[in-house]
Design a protein around this motif. Structure first.
Motif, PDB file in Angstrom:
ATOM      1  N   UNK A   1       0.838  -1.206   0.000  1.00  0.00           N
ATOM      2  CA  UNK A   1       0.000   0.000   0.000  1.00  0.00           C
ATOM      3  C   UNK A   1       0.874   1.257   0.000  1.00  0.00           C
ATOM      4  N   UNK A   2       1.883   1.288   0.840  1.00  0.00           N
ATOM      5  CA  UNK A   2       2.755   2.468   0.930  1.00  0.00           C
ATOM      6  C   UNK A   2       3.449   2.740  -0.391  1.00  0.00           C
ATOM      7  N   UNK A   3       3.952   1.698  -1.049  1.00  0.00           N
ATOM      8  CA  UNK A   3       4.654   1.881  -2.315  1.00  0.00           C
ATOM      9  C   UNK A   3       3.689   2.332  -3.410  1.00  0.00           C
ATOM     10  N   UNK A   4       2.479   1.778  -3.419  1.00  0.00           N
ATOM     11  CA  UNK A   4       1.481   2.202  -4.410  1.00  0.00           C
ATOM     12  C   UNK A   4       1.118   3.671  -4.209  1.00  0.00           C
TER      13      UNK A   4
ATOM     14  N   UNK B   1      10.961  -0.434  -5.533  1.00  0.00           N
ATOM     15  CA  UNK B   1      10.413  -0.598  -6.869  1.00  0.00           C
ATOM     16  C   UNK B   1       9.448  -1.759  -6.924  1.00  0.00           C
ATOM     17  N   UNK B   2       8.576  -1.717  -7.912  1.00  0.00           N
ATOM     18  CA  UNK B   2       7.591  -2.781  -8.054  1.00  0.00           C
ATOM     19  C   UNK B   2       7.122  -2.907  -9.495  1.00  0.00           C
ATOM     20  N   UNK B   3       6.660  -4.078  -9.839  1.00  0.00           N
ATOM     21  CA  UNK B   3       5.986  -4.360 -11.097  1.00  0.00           C
ATOM     22  C   UNK B   3       5.039  -5.529 -10.821  1.00  0.00           C
TER      23      UNK B   3
ATOM     24  N   UNK C   1       6.712   0.860 -11.110  1.00  0.00           N
ATOM     25  CA  UNK C   1       7.162   2.051 -10.389  1.00  0.00           C
ATOM     26  C   UNK C   1       8.506   1.775  -9.722  1.00  0.00           C
ATOM     27  N   UNK C   2       9.410   2.720  -9.871  1.00  0.00           N
ATOM     28  CA  UNK C   2      10.688   2.717  -9.155  1.00  0.00           C
ATOM     29  C   UNK C   2      10.827   4.104  -8.548  1.00  0.00           C
TER      30      UNK C   2
END
Length: 181
Positions: free
Chosen positions: A17-20, A76-78, A106-107
């Motif tokens: 959630x935080x990264x999104x 980062x995420x995908x 997102x990075x």
């Protein structure tokens, strides 16, 4: 690189959630994501729990892959979603063959240019190939030049499919594809 690249676990929904939410505050978020920060921040914890459980390690229809820095912070995420032939995608187009649909890329800005996004993409595609995907696809807003340049750099090419945006009829998104080697 000193990152750990891995699938998320269902109980890590607060970090997801935080990264999104961080991604939705990026200056090009309005081009890159189909929701706003305000919409996402208003969602209940149950939404984030279900989202993480549906794309965590061991899930078979979607996988969220993160990059964890040396300090444990997610940087980062995908996410890759499996789309099955004979179904329709989120925009109503028919899916003709099994494919991975790359979303939620997102990075964090301070990590960009390090090669991290390429590593995340490699992991996402490896997951999709391991589940029998014949190709990967993604959708990019016509004005998101930064993303389009990156996708071309890692081997994605425009397919010619144009996805209209219902909420913004004067704008469009473009499909890019990567054929399984």
């Amino acid at each position: 690189m000193n990152y750990v690249i891995r699938s998320i676990r269902a109980d890590e929904w607060p970090a997801a959630k935080e990264l999104r939410l961080a991604a939705l505050q990026d200056p090009v978020a309005h081009l890159a994501f189909l929701e706003t920060y305000e919409e996402a921040a208003a969602r209940p914890d149950s939404f984030w729990q279900e989202r993480a459980a549906g794309a965590c390690e061991g899930a078979d229809k979607a996988q969220t892959i993160i990059a964890e820095g040396p300090d444990g912070r997610w940087v980062g995420t995908v996410t890759v979603l499996l789309e099955e032939p004979g179904t329709t995608d989120w925009a109503g187009f028919p899916v003709e063959r099994k494919q991975g649909h790359v979303v939620g890329v997102f990075v964090r800005p301070e990590e960009r240019g390090s090669g991290l996004t390429e590593v995340l993409f490699d992991a996402a595609l490896e997951w999709a190939w391991g589940r029998g995907a014949e190709r990967a696809r993604l959708i990019v807003h016509e004005d998101n030049g930064r993303a389009s340049r990156f996708y071309r750099k890692v081997g994605f090419v425009p397919s010619g499919l144009v996805v209209p945006l219902e909420a913004k009829p004067d704008e469009k998104e473009l499909e890019f594809v990567f054929e399984r080697p």
